[in-house]
Scaffold this motif. Sequence first.
Motif, short mmCIF file in Angstrom:
data_model
loop_
_atom_site.label_atom_id
_atom_site.label_comp_id
_atom_site.label_asym_id
_atom_site.label_seq_id
_atom_site.Cartn_x
_atom_site.Cartn_y
_atom_site.Cartn_z
N GLY A 1 -0.18 8.98 -8.82
CA GLY A 1 -1.33 8.61 -8.01
C GLY A 1 -0.91 7.97 -6.71
O GLY A 1 0.08 8.36 -6.09
N VAL A 2 -1.62 6.93 -6.29
CA VAL A 2 -1.36 6.25 -5.03
C VAL A 2 -0.97 4.82 -5.30
O VAL A 2 -1.62 4.11 -6.07
CB VAL A 2 -2.60 6.28 -4.13
N VAL A 3 0.11 4.37 -4.68
CA VAL A 3 0.50 2.97 -4.75
C VAL A 3 0.28 2.38 -3.38
O VAL A 3 0.92 2.78 -2.40
CB VAL A 3 1.98 2.82 -5.16
N LEU A 4 -0.63 1.43 -3.27
CA LEU A 4 -0.94 0.80 -1.99
C LEU A 4 -0.08 -0.44 -1.84
O LEU A 4 -0.17 -1.38 -2.63
CB LEU A 4 -2.42 0.42 -1.96
N ALA A 5 0.80 -0.43 -0.84
CA ALA A 5 1.69 -1.56 -0.62
C ALA A 5 1.41 -2.15 0.75
O ALA A 5 2.05 -1.79 1.74
CB ALA A 5 3.14 -1.10 -0.72
N PRO A 6 0.44 -3.05 0.87
CA PRO A 6 0.05 -3.55 2.18
C PRO A 6 1.08 -4.48 2.79
O PRO A 6 1.57 -5.38 2.15
CB PRO A 6 -1.25 -4.30 1.88
N LYS A 7 1.41 -4.22 4.02
CA LYS A 7 2.23 -5.15 4.79
C LYS A 7 1.33 -6.15 5.53
O LYS A 7 1.66 -7.31 5.66
CB LYS A 7 3.09 -4.38 5.81
N ASP A 8 0.25 -5.64 6.02
CA ASP A 8 -0.67 -6.49 6.79
C ASP A 8 -2.03 -5.82 6.74
O ASP A 8 -2.30 -4.91 7.50
CB ASP A 8 -0.19 -6.60 8.23
N ILE A 9 -2.89 -6.27 5.82
CA ILE A 9 -4.19 -5.61 5.65
C ILE A 9 -5.14 -6.04 6.77
O ILE A 9 -4.94 -7.07 7.41
CB ILE A 9 -4.78 -5.92 4.28
N PRO A 10 -6.20 -5.27 7.02
CA PRO A 10 -7.14 -5.59 8.10
C PRO A 10 -7.77 -6.96 7.93
O PRO A 10 -7.86 -7.51 6.81
CB PRO A 10 -8.19 -4.48 7.99
N ALA A 11 -8.26 -7.51 9.00
CA ALA A 11 -8.84 -8.86 8.99
C ALA A 11 -10.02 -8.96 8.03
O ALA A 11 -10.19 -9.98 7.35
CB ALA A 11 -9.27 -9.25 10.40
N SER A 12 -10.83 -7.91 7.96
CA SER A 12 -11.98 -7.94 7.07
C SER A 12 -11.54 -8.06 5.62
O SER A 12 -12.18 -8.73 4.81
CB SER A 12 -12.84 -6.68 7.26
#
Length: 270
Positions: A247-258
């Motif tokens: 599937g998808v692995v979401l690895a955020p470095k810097d997510i949006p302000a919201s």
Amino acid sequence: YVTLAEYKAYVNSRGQTVTTDTADDAIITLLLRATSRYFDTQTGRIFYPSVETRYYDVPKSRTLTLDGDLLEVITLTNGDGVVIPSTEYNLKPKNTQPYVFIRLKDTSTYIWATDGAGDYQDVIAVTGIWGYHNYYTNAWLNGSTLAEALDTSETAIDVTSGTLFAVGNTVRFDNELGYISAIATNTLTSTRAENGSTAAAHDSGEDVFIWQPMEDLKAAVLETAMQAYKRRFGAGTSNTATVTAAGVVLAPKDIPASAVDFIKTYRKYT
């Protein structure tokens, strides 16, 4: 928390490019699912309805303290097996959800009771809809009514109007939950007995409700998923999305302000 149709409409409204065919529907759906679960993990909460029975010790006062986000009581069963009517208790806090206390009314003749053996641990059962929503009064949209009676296994569900439904919706028939996977005019293809609920028979004319996720949650999921999708083409800079066989692995470095604001606002501290 966001349907595929909502994602495409949002991206188009932002002036971004999204495929008009269905070539990327599968990957976008996986991104939306992964992003939604990311917010659950980061906040320590779930923002979808789940039917669950939780058990509690007999309290020393008239107030029962809950250990989760309670949106609605289905059944409150005392330690002695007696169901306590909703007229005999108040849910607290009074003016907001989720609830964190159940308090027997001062005028009620009911008291918290042990079981038949005199045990006071884990004997009070609270069956309800658990999850987090900051405006539960508007959390369920009345989408339509059943145009047929349902048995406990039917998945092709006829309604009087399918206009308000979308693939990906969580729906409710009485206290049973399901997911919409396809729509053909006024026939919904829905799973049954989802999120801990129990499959039941339903009468023709019964209301069918559609779960409405919190608006700030939807905005955070949309922005985060859009950035992850753009990274696939080298266009985004906020997140890295890895597509694997699982599937998808979401690895955020810097997510949006919201998204950052949402997590800060709704994070559960224990």
